[in-house]
Design an enzyme around this catalytic site. Structure first.
Site, mmCIF file in Angstrom:
data_model
loop_
_atom_site.group_PDB
_atom_site.id
_atom_site.type_symbol
_atom_site.label_atom_id
_atom_site.label_comp_id
_atom_site.label_asym_id
_atom_site.label_seq_id
_atom_site.Cartn_x
_atom_site.Cartn_y
_atom_site.Cartn_z
ATOM 1 N N GLY A 56 0.857 -1.187 0.000
ATOM 2 C CA GLY A 56 0.000 0.000 0.000
ATOM 3 C C GLY A 56 0.890 1.232 0.000
ATOM 4 N N ARG A 76 0.174 10.918 11.682
ATOM 5 C CA ARG A 76 1.235 9.902 11.778
ATOM 6 C C ARG A 76 2.344 10.244 12.767
ATOM 7 N NH1 ARG A 76 4.110 8.074 8.517
ATOM 8 N NH2 ARG A 76 3.866 5.891 9.045
ATOM 9 N N CYS A 121 -5.958 21.888 18.941
ATOM 10 C CA CYS A 121 -5.874 22.207 20.364
ATOM 11 C C CYS A 121 -5.296 21.034 21.145
ATOM 12 C CB CYS A 121 -7.256 22.578 20.864
ATOM 13 S SG CYS A 121 -7.865 23.985 19.962
ATOM 14 N N GLU A 122 -4.091 20.642 20.785
ATOM 15 C CA GLU A 122 -3.398 19.560 21.478
ATOM 16 C C GLU A 122 -1.911 19.856 21.440
ATOM 17 O OE1 GLU A 122 -4.262 15.665 21.499
ATOM 18 O OE2 GLU A 122 -6.326 15.870 20.823
ATOM 19 N N TYR A 142 -1.677 6.890 3.830
ATOM 20 C CA TYR A 142 -2.141 6.994 5.221
ATOM 21 C C TYR A 142 -2.165 8.435 5.727
ATOM 22 C CZ TYR A 142 -1.313 1.982 4.945
ATOM 23 O OH TYR A 142 -1.326 0.655 4.549
HETATM 24 N N1 LLP Z 1 -2.206 -6.065 3.689
HETATM 25 C C1 LLP Z 1 -2.854 -6.027 4.866
HETATM 26 C C2 LLP Z 1 -3.666 -7.164 5.277
HETATM 27 C C3 LLP Z 1 -2.751 -4.886 5.685
HETATM 28 O O1 LLP Z 1 -3.382 -4.851 6.847
HETATM 29 C C4 LLP Z 1 -1.958 -3.794 5.255
HETATM 30 C C5 LLP Z 1 -1.818 -2.595 6.095
HETATM 31 C C6 LLP Z 1 -1.324 -3.881 4.007
HETATM 32 C C7 LLP Z 1 -1.459 -5.048 3.251
HETATM 33 C C8 LLP Z 1 -0.488 -2.769 3.447
HETATM 34 O O2 LLP Z 1 0.568 -2.391 4.235
HETATM 35 P P1 LLP Z 1 1.608 -1.312 3.659
HETATM 36 O O3 LLP Z 1 2.236 -1.937 2.450
HETATM 37 O O4 LLP Z 1 0.838 -0.105 3.299
HETATM 38 O O5 LLP Z 1 2.546 -1.072 4.764
HETATM 39 N N2 LLP Z 1 -1.679 3.640 9.323
HETATM 40 C C9 LLP Z 1 -0.358 3.051 9.374
HETATM 41 C C10 LLP Z 1 -0.248 1.818 8.502
HETATM 42 C C11 LLP Z 1 -1.264 0.752 8.859
HETATM 43 C C12 LLP Z 1 -1.176 -0.432 7.914
HETATM 44 C C13 LLP Z 1 -2.355 -1.322 8.085
HETATM 45 N N3 LLP Z 1 -2.359 -2.464 7.222
HETATM 46 C C14 LLP Z 1 0.677 4.092 8.977
HETATM 47 O O6 LLP Z 1 0.304 5.216 8.679
HETATM 48 O O7 LLP Z 1 1.873 3.814 8.988
#
Ligand code: LLP
Length: 446
Positions: free
Chosen positions: A304, A341, A372-373, A402
């Site tokens: 992702g 993040r 406000c944090e 994200y």
């Molecule tokens: N596959 C599954 C089942 C997942 O849960 C995720 C991410 C991905 C693939 C993709 O992961 P990536 O390649 O994007 O690292 N909000 C957090 C990241 C949470 C990821 C959740 N799952 C951040 O901003 O770092």
């Protein structure tokens, strides 16, 4: 109003160097400004206001192509949670990727542009009845089972044989932030190998006529840079497949190792050598399958962040500058509502002044948000020109994954627009959330 009036000091120049690994591919520094996709960031700020997210379509598409080349013959599923809009779904679909979704909302966006349902994979540790009903109507190709109880629920929903994968907890620590660690026993996702839940889930799936077991899945975490963690994961998954063969005399066609591939956010961060990774993972998969006398299943990877992060840049106006506790604080018109993040994961970002030449020396400053944090901080120790002042424009690269999906309207601040750039043209993918939008959801009492 002209651009010059909006940005009084436009036309001067920027720091000499932009760290290439964190900026979109099409980034160009031009007199006092930065262009992405042939479009001036200062111009976008003038036309669409700030804060805003700018997205380089070619960068995102090129990342998709790199994955498709590195994993030729295998499956690459884009994890839509990183950034999903109709346009983004269309781009990844056109580039031949599959799509990982985890809610009815994400499925609705994919379906709205006719994303082929057979290339959609539904995830989630708590799929709601609405999610499962949506998946049934959309006819999503695969559903990833996350708990024992889900087996019967998904079977009951199925109107035709539904292909499913089992999400396995491989017991692997990916050495990333705790909130992003998902391969160990002490977290909420998946079916444990250690407790026997994974094997029990397989028995239950095989006992359901409405379900077809097509593979196994694991996702060990996010922002992971060590290949070794993925190799350990693969070994665990193949060992599980060997167990399936021993107990049921079955083999499955798919093995999904999840996503999580790290990207650099600031100069000096680890990067992820995709081609080396693809070569190593495929080699280990072949070796492990041969050692266990199993056919080699088709691999799926689910990046992702690695697809979307570097395509995005967030832009802000400086609203106030002051000194506190010996630090220069530069406050912008966004903050934790458009980028939580740093507060969630201690993430670091680089910040660049845009739109005018900085004649003065650089100083380390703290860039804070408007909320406000006290924890609403976008970047600590960011080198910025000493004369930074209200009205200046700042750009934050590596804001494509994200950010938009994690945005809130905390303090009832409207969420920023998402503006795509390509070939000298900017277009709004998602418009800014207005005060009217906020009031429209809040029902007036009579
Ligand atoms: N596959 C599954 C089942 C997942 O849960 C995720 C991410 C991905 C693939 C993709 O992961 P990536 O390649 O994007 O690292 N909000 C957090 C990241 C949470 C990821 C959740 N799952 C951040 O901003 O770092």
């Amino acid at each position: 109003m002209t651009l010059k009036e909006l940005l009084p000091s436009l036309g001067l120049s920027l720091p000499d160097r932009l760290t290439p690994v964190v900026w979109p591919r099409t980034t160009r520094k031009v007199a006092g400004d930065i262009e992405i996709g042939g479009v001036s960031l200062a111009g976008i700020a003038g036309r669409y206001g700030t804060p805003a997210y700018v997205l380089d379509e070619l960068d995102l598409r090129e990342r998709c192509r790199e994955y498709m080349r590195a994993f030729a013959g295998e499956e690459v599923a884009y994890a839509g949670k990183a950034l999903l809009t109709r346009a983004v779904a269309r781009w990844v679909g056109e580039e031949g990727l599959s799509l990982d979704v985890c809610s009815a909302g994400e499925m609705a966006v994919a379906r709205a542009i006719g994303f082929p349902a057979e290339r959609v994979i539904l995830h989630g540790n708590a799929k709601t009845p609405a999610d499962l009903a949506y998946a049934r109507d959309y006819r999503v190709g695969r559903i990833v089972i996350d708990s024992l109880g889900e087996v019967a629920r998904i079977a009951a929903e199925a109107e035709r044989p539904q292909r499913v994968l089992l999400r396995i907890v491989p017991g692997v620590d990916a050495h990333t932030h705790t909130a992003l660690t998902t391969g160990t026993e002490h977290q909420k996702f998946g079916l444990s190998l250690a407790t026997g839940d994974a094997a029990e889930a397989a028995r239950r799936v095989l006992g359901q006529r409405a379900l077809r077991l097509c593979g196994v899945h694991a996702h060990i975490g996010s922002q992971v840079s060590r290949f070794g963690a993925y190799e350990q994961e693969l070994r665990q998954l193949v060992a599980f497949l060997a167990g399936l063969y021993a107990e049921h005399r079955i083999t499955v066609p798919e093995l999904n190792i999840g996503g999580g591939h790290a990207v650099a956010y600031v100069d000096g961060d680890d990067t992820f050598a995709l081609d080396d990774f693809a070569t190593r993972i495929r080699r280990v998969l072949r070796f492990e399958c041969q050692a266990n006398r199993l056919p080699v299943p088709r691999l799926t990877v689910e990046p992702g962040r690695a697809i979307a992060a570097r395509a995005g840049v967030a832009i802000y106006h400086v609203v106030s500058v002051k000194r506190a506790g010996g630090r220069r604080l530069v406050a912008v018109d966004g903050g934790m509502s458009d980028n939580p993040r740093p507060s969630l994961y201690g993430a670091h970002y680089s910040v660049v002044l845009l739109g005018r030449k900085a004649d003065t020396a650089q100083e380390r400053m703290t860039v804070v948000g408007r909320h406000c944090e006290a924890g609403d901080i976008l970047a600590e120790d960011a080198p910025l020109p000493a004369d930074v002042r209200p009205g200046d424009l700042l750009a934050v690269p590596a804001s494509g994954a994200y950010h938009f999906p994690l945005a809130s309207n905390y303090n009832l601040v409207g969420r920023p627009p998402l503006i795509a750039v390509r070939g000298g043209r900017a277009r709004v993918l998602v418009r800014r959330e207005t005060i009217n939008d906020i009031l429209a959801r809040d029902i007036r009492e009579t």
